[in-house]
Design a protein around this motif. Structure first.
Motif, PDB file in Angstrom:
ATOM      1  N   HIS A  25       0.826  -1.215   0.000  1.00  0.00           N
ATOM      2  CA  HIS A  25       0.000   0.000   0.000  1.00  0.00           C
ATOM      3  C   HIS A  25       0.858   1.262   0.000  1.00  0.00           C
ATOM      4  CE1 HIS A  25       0.959  -0.666   4.213  1.00  0.00           C
ATOM      5  NE2 HIS A  25       0.624   0.579   4.482  1.00  0.00           N
ATOM      6  N   LEU A  26       2.169   1.102  -0.005  1.00  0.00           N
ATOM      7  CA  LEU A  26       3.104   2.231  -0.037  1.00  0.00           C
ATOM      8  C   LEU A  26       3.985   2.111  -1.266  1.00  0.00           C
ATOM      9  CD1 LEU A  26       4.301   1.886   3.655  1.00  0.00           C
ATOM     10  CD2 LEU A  26       2.642   3.544   2.814  1.00  0.00           C
ATOM     11  N   LYS A  27       4.140   3.231  -1.972  1.00  0.00           N
ATOM     12  CA  LYS A  27       4.994   3.200  -3.166  1.00  0.00           C
ATOM     13  C   LYS A  27       5.768   4.502  -3.296  1.00  0.00           C
ATOM     14  CE  LYS A  27       2.314   0.016  -6.033  1.00  0.00           C
ATOM     15  NZ  LYS A  27       1.331  -0.377  -5.033  1.00  0.00           N
ATOM     16  N   PRO A  47       8.087   5.763  12.388  1.00  0.00           N
ATOM     17  CA  PRO A  47       8.275   5.099  13.685  1.00  0.00           C
ATOM     18  C   PRO A  47       8.506   3.594  13.564  1.00  0.00           C
ATOM     19  CG  PRO A  47       5.959   5.633  13.351  1.00  0.00           C
ATOM     20  CD  PRO A  47       6.716   6.280  12.222  1.00  0.00           C
ATOM     21  N   ALA A  48       8.160   3.042  12.409  1.00  0.00           N
ATOM     22  CA  ALA A  48       8.296   1.595  12.237  1.00  0.00           C
ATOM     23  C   ALA A  48       9.504   1.216  11.372  1.00  0.00           C
ATOM     24  CB  ALA A  48       7.021   1.029  11.615  1.00  0.00           C
ATOM     25  N   ASN A  49      10.310   2.215  11.004  1.00  0.00           N
ATOM     26  CA  ASN A  49      11.498   1.958  10.202  1.00  0.00           C
ATOM     27  C   ASN A  49      11.163   1.237   8.886  1.00  0.00           C
ATOM     28  OD1 ASN A  49      14.249   2.009   9.656  1.00  0.00           O
ATOM     29  ND2 ASN A  49      14.660   0.093  10.752  1.00  0.00           N
ATOM     30  N   LEU A  67       2.645   1.159  10.453  1.00  0.00           N
ATOM     31  CA  LEU A  67       1.695   1.371  11.548  1.00  0.00           C
ATOM     32  C   LEU A  67       0.529   2.266  11.140  1.00  0.00           C
ATOM     33  CD1 LEU A  67       4.371   1.958  14.328  1.00  0.00           C
ATOM     34  CD2 LEU A  67       2.912  -0.057  14.087  1.00  0.00           C
ATOM     35  N   GLU A  68       0.513   2.676   9.875  1.00  0.00           N
ATOM     36  CA  GLU A  68      -0.572   3.503   9.303  1.00  0.00           C
ATOM     37  C   GLU A  68      -0.735   4.834  10.045  1.00  0.00           C
ATOM     38  OE1 GLU A  68      -4.104   1.030   8.788  1.00  0.00           O
ATOM     39  OE2 GLU A  68      -2.797  -0.685   8.472  1.00  0.00           O
ATOM     40  N   CYS A  69       0.389   5.416  10.462  1.00  0.00           N
ATOM     41  CA  CYS A  69       0.326   6.693  11.186  1.00  0.00           C
ATOM     42  C   CYS A  69       0.119   7.865  10.224  1.00  0.00           C
ATOM     43  CB  CYS A  69       1.587   6.906  12.009  1.00  0.00           C
ATOM     44  SG  CYS A  69       3.053   7.294  11.030  1.00  0.00           S
TER      45      CYS A  69
HETATM   46 FE1  SF4 Z   1       5.884   4.688   8.504  1.00  0.00          FE
HETATM   47 FE2  SF4 Z   1       3.681   5.876   9.343  1.00  0.00          FE
HETATM   48 FE3  SF4 Z   1       4.345   5.994   6.763  1.00  0.00          FE
HETATM   49 FE4  SF4 Z   1       3.524   3.683   7.807  1.00  0.00          FE
HETATM   50  S1  SF4 Z   1       2.304   5.547   7.562  1.00  0.00           S
HETATM   51  S2  SF4 Z   1       5.284   3.966   6.478  1.00  0.00           S
HETATM   52  S3  SF4 Z   1       4.364   3.813   9.888  1.00  0.00           S
HETATM   53  S4  SF4 Z   1       5.489   6.889   8.484  1.00  0.00           S
END
Ligand code: SF4
Ligand code: SF4
Length: 97
Positions: A25-27, A47-49, A67-69
């Motif tokens: 879900h991240l690109k 925060p989750a590296n 962590l979906e922050c």
């Molecule tokens: Fe890191 Fe937060 Fe981005 Fe997830 S949403 S990749 S935990 S900064």
């Protein structure tokens, strides 16, 4: 390691994930922008590296630990991260809220 950091690691360790093994879900939108990004703040603000430095200064994404922050939506100076929630049924499951 400070007590504060140890407590954060402990708390992150208690989080449960339903990992989507098939889809990130991240690109990164454009790798060239990452090469031009000298400070690479994504290596520090997550925060989750999740963002790590790979071979040839490429940014690797360990999306399974996200962590979906939402910090990476605003933290990248080039707005170069495509962020979305994981697909339905996947992602982080916080025990206490
Ligand atoms: Fe890191 Fe937060 Fe981005 Fe997830 S949403 S990749 S935990 S900064
Ligand atoms: Fe790439 Fe954004 Fe990370 Fe810079 S902060 S290296 S542009 S993802």
């Amino acid at each position: 390691m400070s007590e504060k950091v140890a407590n954060i690691d402990e708390k992150i360790g208690s989080v449960k994930f339903y990992v989507d093994e098939a889809f990130s879900h991240l690109k990164i939108k454009d790798e060239k922008s990452c090469f031009a990004c000298r400070e690479k703040p994504c290596l520090n603000f997550c925060p989750a590296n999740v963002y790590r430095l790979g071979e040839g200064e490429r940014i690797l994404i360990v999306y399974q630990a996200c962590l979906e922050c939402g910090s990476c939506r605003v933290g990248c100076p080039f707005k170069n991260i495509l962020w979305d929630y994981p697909r339905g049924g996947f992602g982080v499951n916080y025990k206490f809220g």
